[in-house]
Design an enzyme around this catalytic site. Sequence first.
Site, PDB file in Angstrom:
ATOM      1  N   ASP A  20      -5.223   6.371  10.685  1.00 38.61           N
ATOM      2  CA  ASP A  20      -6.320   5.416  10.643  1.00 38.61           C
ATOM      3  C   ASP A  20      -6.370   4.760  12.018  1.00 38.61           C
ATOM      4  OD1 ASP A  20      -8.273   3.551   9.528  1.00 38.61           O
ATOM      5  OD2 ASP A  20      -6.642   2.092   9.572  1.00 38.61           O
TER       6      ASP A  20
ATOM      7  N   ASP B 217      -8.369   1.193  13.054  1.00 36.38           N
ATOM      8  CA  ASP B 217      -8.292  -0.272  13.014  1.00 36.38           C
ATOM      9  C   ASP B 217      -7.171  -0.725  12.092  1.00 36.38           C
ATOM     10  OD1 ASP B 217     -10.617  -0.747  14.666  1.00 36.38           O
ATOM     11  OD2 ASP B 217     -11.831  -0.103  12.972  1.00 36.38           O
TER      12      ASP B 217
ATOM     13  N   ASP C 233      -2.901   1.567   7.166  1.00 35.92           N
ATOM     14  CA  ASP C 233      -2.456   0.203   6.903  1.00 35.92           C
ATOM     15  C   ASP C 233      -3.097  -0.419   5.671  1.00 35.92           C
ATOM     16  OD1 ASP C 233      -4.798  -1.973   8.146  1.00 35.92           O
ATOM     17  OD2 ASP C 233      -4.966   0.157   8.580  1.00 35.92           O
TER      18      ASP C 233
END
Length: 234
Positions: free
Chosen positions: A15, A17, A177
């Site tokens: 991922d 961001d 995250d």
Amino acid sequence: MASKVLKGIRAIAFDLDGTLVDSAGGLADALDQALLAKGLPAAGKERVAAWVGNGADIMVERALTWARTKLTAQLHKETRELFDRFYETTVTTGSQLFPEVKVTLAELAKHNLPMGIITNKPTPFIAPLLASLDISEYFSLVLGGDDVKEKKPHPAPIYLTMGTFGLRKEELLFVGDSRNDILAAQAAGCPCVGLTYGYNYGESIALSNPDCILTNFSDLLSTIGLPSLKLQEA
């Protein structure tokens, strides 16, 4: 240190961001400018960080809902257009790599592991961001929110990554995250790492049950059986 070793990993997808890049500042700056331009209150970085992860359209929708204004398709369209205009500048000025990201990516590259990015971020903003952070060279595949019909948590972009790299599901590791990252990986059947920092709507990543949970990005090395940075420095 990683407490679990994942074997047979032949490529890694990340991922963006909240995983590689602390981008909340740039997103918040652009979104706040867009809100103020529409006569609405600024939300601030802390709130905006909790809205990151589902793409710009949903982030703007969450901001307008928070501002308690009447949400119409036209208002959403105008605010999104303003956000895009402001974010062309703040995408680079308001973003930085999380600790240990660049050195870890460089170490992974030494082992000839193909790496990709799977993000819900609007595609036009990705290349300038990666270039500004000097990490473009590490990724042979970059999939943004405009590159697939279904965004995470749908597994479509992970399936596309597997096909591009020519991998079986157990050979691709996905690192993220947020629960959307973990849900996408689980739906695709590939192993996943959840990071304790980043943007996960204020909840612990452990609640999503990733295969491994890491606090330090560099522990990714030992998670796939490579020497840790600390051992290399010893």
